[in-house]
Structures are given as C-alpha cells and as structure tokens.
Design a protein around this motif. Structure first.
Motif, mmCIF file in Angstrom:
data_model
loop_
_atom_site.group_PDB
_atom_site.id
_atom_site.type_symbol
_atom_site.label_atom_id
_atom_site.label_comp_id
_atom_site.label_asym_id
_atom_site.label_seq_id
_atom_site.Cartn_x
_atom_site.Cartn_y
_atom_site.Cartn_z
ATOM 1 N N LEU A 60 18.212 68.725 -17.759
ATOM 2 C CA LEU A 60 17.450 68.264 -16.602
ATOM 3 C C LEU A 60 15.947 68.299 -16.894
ATOM 4 O O LEU A 60 15.213 67.381 -16.505
ATOM 5 N N LYS A 61 15.481 69.303 -17.615
ATOM 6 C CA LYS A 61 14.068 69.385 -17.990
ATOM 7 C C LYS A 61 13.669 68.158 -18.813
ATOM 8 O O LYS A 61 12.640 67.528 -18.560
ATOM 9 N N ARG A 62 14.496 67.801 -19.786
ATOM 10 C CA ARG A 62 14.190 66.622 -20.611
ATOM 11 C C ARG A 62 14.161 65.349 -19.761
ATOM 12 O O ARG A 62 13.302 64.479 -19.934
ATOM 13 N N GLN A 63 15.110 65.233 -18.853
ATOM 14 C CA GLN A 63 15.161 64.051 -17.995
ATOM 15 C C GLN A 63 13.931 63.976 -17.083
ATOM 16 O O GLN A 63 13.345 62.905 -16.906
ATOM 17 N N LEU A 64 13.564 65.128 -16.497
ATOM 18 C CA LEU A 64 12.392 65.159 -15.617
ATOM 19 C C LEU A 64 11.125 64.803 -16.393
ATOM 20 O O LEU A 64 10.294 64.032 -15.899
ATOM 21 N N GLU A 65 10.977 65.343 -17.594
ATOM 22 C CA GLU A 65 9.796 65.041 -18.405
ATOM 23 C C GLU A 65 9.765 63.574 -18.804
ATOM 24 O O GLU A 65 8.710 62.945 -18.844
ATOM 25 N N MET A 70 4.932 65.530 -18.395
ATOM 26 C CA MET A 70 4.927 66.975 -18.617
ATOM 27 C C MET A 70 5.100 67.715 -17.293
ATOM 28 O O MET A 70 4.415 67.395 -16.310
ATOM 29 N N LEU A 71 5.967 68.708 -17.279
ATOM 30 C CA LEU A 71 6.236 69.440 -16.043
ATOM 31 C C LEU A 71 5.162 70.486 -15.774
ATOM 32 O O LEU A 71 4.759 71.210 -16.683
ATOM 33 N N PRO A 72 4.736 70.569 -14.511
ATOM 34 C CA PRO A 72 3.814 71.652 -14.154
ATOM 35 C C PRO A 72 4.559 72.988 -14.176
ATOM 36 O O PRO A 72 5.787 73.032 -14.157
ATOM 37 N N ALA A 97 14.828 60.120 -6.397
ATOM 38 C CA ALA A 97 13.515 60.672 -6.004
ATOM 39 C C ALA A 97 12.390 59.809 -6.563
ATOM 40 O O ALA A 97 12.440 59.357 -7.705
ATOM 41 N N GLN A 98 11.375 59.604 -5.748
ATOM 42 C CA GLN A 98 10.217 58.811 -6.167
ATOM 43 C C GLN A 98 9.161 59.661 -6.874
ATOM 44 O O GLN A 98 8.353 59.139 -7.624
ATOM 45 N N THR A 99 9.200 60.984 -6.618
ATOM 46 C CA THR A 99 8.235 61.889 -7.217
ATOM 47 C C THR A 99 8.959 63.129 -7.753
ATOM 48 O O THR A 99 10.108 63.388 -7.399
ATOM 49 N N LEU A 100 8.261 63.896 -8.573
ATOM 50 C CA LEU A 100 8.814 65.146 -9.087
ATOM 51 C C LEU A 100 9.110 66.098 -7.935
ATOM 52 O O LEU A 100 10.181 66.718 -7.890
ATOM 53 N N GLU A 101 8.197 66.180 -6.984
ATOM 54 C CA GLU A 101 8.390 67.052 -5.827
ATOM 55 C C GLU A 101 9.643 66.638 -5.049
ATOM 56 O O GLU A 101 10.368 67.479 -4.533
ATOM 57 N N GLY A 102 9.894 65.346 -4.992
ATOM 58 C CA GLY A 102 11.054 64.836 -4.277
ATOM 59 C C GLY A 102 12.388 65.268 -4.873
ATOM 60 O O GLY A 102 13.393 65.356 -4.155
ATOM 61 N N VAL A 103 12.406 65.555 -6.152
ATOM 62 C CA VAL A 103 13.635 66.019 -6.797
ATOM 63 C C VAL A 103 14.044 67.372 -6.233
ATOM 64 O O VAL A 103 15.218 67.638 -6.005
ATOM 65 N N PHE A 104 13.050 68.221 -5.967
ATOM 66 C CA PHE A 104 13.313 69.591 -5.584
ATOM 67 C C PHE A 104 13.424 69.807 -4.077
ATOM 68 O O PHE A 104 13.694 70.917 -3.638
ATOM 69 N N ILE A 105 13.226 68.772 -3.299
ATOM 70 C CA ILE A 105 13.372 68.903 -1.828
ATOM 71 C C ILE A 105 14.864 68.855 -1.513
ATOM 72 O O ILE A 105 15.558 67.928 -1.936
ATOM 73 N N PRO A 106 15.339 69.864 -0.764
ATOM 74 C CA PRO A 106 16.786 69.901 -0.457
ATOM 75 C C PRO A 106 17.255 68.754 0.409
ATOM 76 O O PRO A 106 16.558 68.145 1.111
#
Length: 106
Positions: A60-65, A70-72, A97-106
């Motif tokens: 998942l880290k690789r996919q997000l990056e 680069m991940l904060p 998700a449209q943004t990185l933050e959107g991935v982590f919103i439940p």
C-alpha cells in the motif's frame, strides 16, 4: 477444573516419566509435548499474520507513493501502526480517493 483428567498415583507417575526419559535417550527421540505443539502452532500463526500485515503495508505504501508522491510523516506513521482491516480498507479507498487524505478518511 481438570476433574476429568485421569490422575496416576505419584509413584506410578514418577516411574512413567523415568521410563519416557529412558526411551527418549536410547532412541534419540525429540519429543514435543502437546502444550509445546500448541505454542508452536500459535507462534507460527501469529508470525504469518504479522508477515501478512507487513506485506500489505509495504504494498500500500508503494501504491500511495506512486499515486500521490512521497508520503508525509503522518501517513507513513499511520501505515506502520495499521491493523490488517485498516490496510484492507485503505487499499480499496486508494482506488477512488482524490487525495492522500481521502484514502485515510473512514
């Protein structure tokens, strides 16, 4: 609690274990008790589960990056502490998700 457990007289119990030790030494037997077997199985199961979580986290880290760059630190920290269920939810969320933050919103 263990009333159902068959109990040998103390003298017979001692004789039994002495005989087991003699056989093990003579035959070079590596004996694993039921309790040890259960412990080994639990340890293996826990190790496999931990390995699965670590693998899912790395993927998942690789996919997000790849998708968001680069991940904060906060995102990397979330990934490192995530449960298997959270990782699975985030792995699905990354698809829409449209943004990185959107991935982590439940």
């Amino acid at each position: 609690m263990l009333d159902w457990l068959m109990k040998m007289p103390l003298w017979l119990n001692s004789l039994f274990f002495d005989e087991i030790e003699t056989i093990e030494e003579r035959e070079k037997v590596e004996y694993i008790t039921s309790i040890e077997r259960i412990g080994i199985a639990k340890g293996m199961s826990q190790g496999m589960a931990q390995g699965r979580v670590e693998g899912e986290s790395r993927l998942l880290k690789r996919q997000l990056e790849r998708r968001f760059g680069m991940l904060p630190e906060w995102a990397a920290e979330k990934l490192s502490r995530a449960t298997e269920q959270e990782l699975e939810a985030w792995a699905e969320a990354i698809l829409t998700a449209q943004t990185l933050e959107g991935v982590f919103i439940p």
